[in-house]
Design a protein around this motif. Structure first.
Motif, PDB file in Angstrom:
ATOM      1  N   MET A 122       0.845  -1.181   0.000  1.00 25.73           N
ATOM      2  CA  MET A 122       0.000   0.000   0.000  1.00 25.73           C
ATOM      3  C   MET A 122       0.891   1.245   0.000  1.00 25.73           C
ATOM      4  N   LYS A 123       0.653   2.153  -0.934  1.00 25.93           N
ATOM      5  CA  LYS A 123       1.474   3.349  -1.053  1.00 25.93           C
ATOM      6  C   LYS A 123       0.687   4.559  -0.570  1.00 25.93           C
ATOM      7  N   ALA A 124       1.066   5.045   0.611  1.00 26.26           N
ATOM      8  CA  ALA A 124       0.490   6.273   1.143  1.00 26.26           C
ATOM      9  C   ALA A 124       1.425   7.427   0.804  1.00 26.26           C
ATOM     10  N   ARG A 125       0.998   8.641   1.130  1.00 18.91           N
ATOM     11  CA  ARG A 125       1.766   9.817   0.750  1.00 18.91           C
ATOM     12  C   ARG A 125       3.157   9.803   1.398  1.00 18.91           C
ATOM     13  N   ARG A 126       3.240   9.369   2.651  1.00 20.31           N
ATOM     14  CA  ARG A 126       4.483   9.480   3.405  1.00 20.31           C
ATOM     15  C   ARG A 126       5.273   8.184   3.516  1.00 20.31           C
ATOM     16  N   LEU A 127       4.660   7.044   3.237  1.00 13.54           N
ATOM     17  CA  LEU A 127       5.370   5.779   3.398  1.00 13.54           C
ATOM     18  C   LEU A 127       4.667   4.680   2.627  1.00 13.54           C
ATOM     19  N   HIS A 128       5.398   3.573   2.423  1.00 13.93           N
ATOM     20  CA  HIS A 128       4.843   2.375   1.814  1.00 13.93           C
ATOM     21  C   HIS A 128       4.630   1.341   2.911  1.00 13.93           C
ATOM     22  N   ILE A 129       3.468   0.717   2.904  1.00 11.25           N
ATOM     23  CA  ILE A 129       3.138  -0.259   3.946  1.00 11.25           C
ATOM     24  C   ILE A 129       3.150  -1.646   3.344  1.00 11.25           C
ATOM     25  N   ARG A 130       4.002  -2.503   3.889  1.00 12.17           N
ATOM     26  CA  ARG A 130       4.059  -3.887   3.438  1.00 12.17           C
ATOM     27  C   ARG A 130       3.481  -4.800   4.511  1.00 12.17           C
ATOM     28  N   VAL A 168      -6.468   4.686   2.664  1.00 12.73           N
ATOM     29  CA  VAL A 168      -5.663   5.799   2.165  1.00 12.73           C
ATOM     30  C   VAL A 168      -5.210   5.527   0.734  1.00 12.73           C
ATOM     31  N   ALA A 169      -4.772   4.281   0.468  1.00 14.35           N
ATOM     32  CA  ALA A 169      -4.334   3.931  -0.886  1.00 14.35           C
ATOM     33  C   ALA A 169      -5.490   4.059  -1.882  1.00 14.35           C
ATOM     34  N   ALA A 170      -6.680   3.614  -1.503  1.00 10.71           N
ATOM     35  CA  ALA A 170      -7.843   3.727  -2.390  1.00 10.71           C
ATOM     36  C   ALA A 170      -8.189   5.184  -2.662  1.00 10.71           C
ATOM     37  N   LEU A 171      -8.047   6.041  -1.649  1.00 13.15           N
ATOM     38  CA  LEU A 171      -8.314   7.463  -1.834  1.00 13.15           C
ATOM     39  C   LEU A 171      -7.274   8.093  -2.749  1.00 13.15           C
ATOM     40  N   GLU A 172      -6.000   7.751  -2.552  1.00 13.62           N
ATOM     41  CA  GLU A 172      -4.931   8.303  -3.377  1.00 13.62           C
ATOM     42  C   GLU A 172      -5.075   7.877  -4.831  1.00 13.62           C
ATOM     43  N   ASP A 212      -4.209   8.281  14.745  1.00 11.23           N
ATOM     44  CA  ASP A 212      -2.759   8.060  14.786  1.00 11.23           C
ATOM     45  C   ASP A 212      -2.269   7.428  13.490  1.00 11.23           C
ATOM     46  N   ALA A 213      -3.008   6.440  12.983  1.00 14.84           N
ATOM     47  CA  ALA A 213      -2.607   5.791  11.728  1.00 14.84           C
ATOM     48  C   ALA A 213      -2.659   6.783  10.565  1.00 14.84           C
ATOM     49  N   LEU A 214      -3.695   7.610  10.523  1.00 12.35           N
ATOM     50  CA  LEU A 214      -3.809   8.605   9.450  1.00 12.35           C
ATOM     51  C   LEU A 214      -2.670   9.617   9.519  1.00 12.35           C
ATOM     52  N   TYR A 215      -2.337  10.076  10.728  1.00 13.14           N
ATOM     53  CA  TYR A 215      -1.251  11.044  10.878  1.00 13.14           C
ATOM     54  C   TYR A 215       0.066  10.476  10.376  1.00 13.14           C
ATOM     55  N   GLU A 216       0.305   9.206  10.676  1.00 13.43           N
ATOM     56  CA  GLU A 216       1.556   8.579  10.250  1.00 13.43           C
ATOM     57  C   GLU A 216       1.632   8.466   8.734  1.00 13.43           C
ATOM     58  N   MET A 217       0.511   8.196   8.094  1.00 13.90           N
ATOM     59  CA  MET A 217       0.506   7.957   6.649  1.00 13.90           C
ATOM     60  C   MET A 217       0.402   9.239   5.820  1.00 13.90           C
ATOM     61  N   LEU A 218      -0.330  10.232   6.329  1.00 17.13           N
ATOM     62  CA  LEU A 218      -0.592  11.423   5.534  1.00 17.13           C
ATOM     63  C   LEU A 218      -0.027  12.702   6.134  1.00 17.13           C
ATOM     64  N   GLY A 219       0.312  12.684   7.416  1.00 16.11           N
ATOM     65  CA  GLY A 219       0.762  13.898   8.079  1.00 16.11           C
ATOM     66  C   GLY A 219      -0.395  14.627   8.735  1.00 16.11           C
ATOM     67  N   VAL A 220      -0.107  15.296   9.849  1.00 22.40           N
ATOM     68  CA  VAL A 220      -1.162  15.939  10.631  1.00 22.40           C
ATOM     69  C   VAL A 220      -1.869  17.025   9.823  1.00 22.40           C
ATOM     70  N   ASP A 221      -1.111  17.865   9.128  1.00 19.86           N
ATOM     71  CA  ASP A 221      -1.718  18.988   8.400  1.00 19.86           C
ATOM     72  C   ASP A 221      -2.653  18.516   7.299  1.00 19.86           C
ATOM     73  N   ARG A 222      -2.215  17.510   6.543  1.00 20.65           N
ATOM     74  CA  ARG A 222      -3.062  17.048   5.430  1.00 20.65           C
ATOM     75  C   ARG A 222      -4.314  16.350   5.953  1.00 20.65           C
ATOM     76  N   VAL A 223      -4.184  15.587   7.034  1.00 14.84           N
ATOM     77  CA  VAL A 223      -5.360  14.949   7.625  1.00 14.84           C
ATOM     78  C   VAL A 223      -6.357  16.010   8.076  1.00 14.84           C
ATOM     79  N   ALA A 224      -5.857  17.075   8.709  1.00 13.63           N
ATOM     80  CA  ALA A 224      -6.746  18.150   9.168  1.00 13.63           C
ATOM     81  C   ALA A 224      -7.480  18.795   7.989  1.00 13.63           C
ATOM     82  N   ARG A 225      -6.782  19.006   6.874  1.00 10.68           N
ATOM     83  CA  ARG A 225      -7.429  19.604   5.701  1.00 10.68           C
ATOM     84  C   ARG A 225      -8.483  18.678   5.115  1.00 10.68           C
TER      85      ARG A 225
END
Length: 350
Positions: A122-130, A168-172, A212-225
């Motif tokens: 899964m490829k999120a904005r900030r990291l890849h999850i295996r 997150v990957a489906a949204l991206e 917490d999971a969203l913050y790690e994958m997308l960053g706090v600012d982007r999650v807030a937006r």
């Protein structure tokens, strides 16, 4: 692997686990990579020794492994994999722990499934999850190929984290237009009483793991937006009644604390272009004793229904601290031997 001696694999003390001794050569030889692999004061190697019950002797890039045959085979593979990773990043004890967990998850009769082709990454904005281990791979593949997927098992198996990663990957990839994260606001055996603040502040503590999971994958600012634009919606289960969720990725976490009626209500909210992942641990139900768990009930009612997938995790899939796995296994053994007389009945006691 090269046998270290003519008696490698023999057990001189009679019947018991086969003993082996092998030598492996890690190439290309590189002192910095070897230092990263070993860790400070060789703590990474000592961790592998303790967990697998073997001995590791190192001279340069040549390693001699001795001990139970299964442990030696696992250590040989782990050292080769970690050495390849050490060429790109520093190896710490957490990374070694995950490698050991993966080795434990893959039974001899169940060969490792390839994951390096990227098909289940899964490829999120900030990291890849295996995924870690075959069960997590099947879980992620099931989420991709089914409109409704259940992940059931103990804490620490990655059920919620991988579900959020998949969302997150489906949204991206623009497969869905929004993410809806839902959780029942049930207190874990405590009575917290009145909570000050607006509705968001009241329910946020219950939804913190998904934040917490969203913050790690997308960053706090982007999650807030995204939350401000309603692309990500985090809500208690009670707010779902009467809605139709189209083109959404819905995650219901802690589903063991839903009632039968709540589970049915949420699952019937799914609209066109939507998919849902339901996660929970039926050994940690916090509902009143007279109420049956909606997760337990759904696993019986929906078994075999086309388009619905169930992934059952066990203590062997735990990827947290090694002590968490031992705690889960200890509780499983105790509860199997001494059933709880006050535990919830499958029919809710009715």
């Amino acid at each position: 692997m090269v046998p270290a001696g003519p008696n490698a694999g023999d057990n001189a003390e009679g019947p018991g686990p086969a003993v082996d001794a092998v030598e492996i050569l890690l190439e290309p030889a590189d002192n910095q990579t070897l230092a990263s692999l070993g860790g400070q004061f060789d703590e990474n190697l000592r961790q592998i020794e303790r967990r697998l019950g073997i001995q590791i002797n190192q001279r340069g890039n040549r390693f001699r492994l001795s001990g139970p045959a299964a442990g030696v085979r696992a250590a040989s593979r782990i050292l080769r994999e970690l050495y390849a990773i050490a060429a790109r990043e520093t190896i710490d004890t957490e990374r070694v722990h995950i490698a050991l967990q993966e080795a434990r998850m893959e039974q001899p009769s169940e060969p490792r499934e390839a994951a390096d082709d990227g098909s289940v990454v899964m490829k999120a904005r900030r990291l890849h999850i295996r995924p870690r281990g075959n069960n997590q791979r099947r879980y992620m593949e099931a989420i991709r190929s089914h409109d409704l997927c259940f992940g059931i098992g103990p804490a620490g198996t990655g059920k919620t984290y991988l579900a959020v990663a998949s969302a997150v990957a489906a949204l991206e990839e623009e497969k869905v237009r929004r993410i809806v994260l839902v959780r029942p606001a049930v207190e874990a055996g405590e009575r917290l009483g009145f909570l000050p603040g607006d509705m968001s502040q009241k329910v946020d503590p219950y939804l913190r793991p998904m934040y917490d999971a969203l913050y790690e994958m997308l960053g706090v600012d982007r999650v807030a937006r995204l939350i401000e634009r309603n692309i990500i919606e985090v809500a208690p289960l009670a707010f779902m009644r009467g809605r139709s969720l189209n083109e959404s990725f819905v995650i219901l976490d802690e589903a063991q604390n839903t009632t039968i009626e709540q589970m049915k209500m949420l699952l019937t909210r799914l609209g066109f272009g939507s998919r849902a992942v339901v996660t929970g641990d039926i050994t940690q139900i916090d509902l009143p004793k007279h109420q049956a768990s909606g997760l337990r009930h759904a696993s019986q009612v929906l078994a075999g229904v086309e388009g619905v997938s169930f992934t059952q995790f066990t203590a062997g899939d735990v990827v947290r601290h090694v002590l968490v796995q031992r705690i889960v296994e200890a509780y499983e053994r105790f509860e199997a031997a001494v059933p709880r007389p006050d535990g919830p009945k499958p029919d809710g006691g009715r």
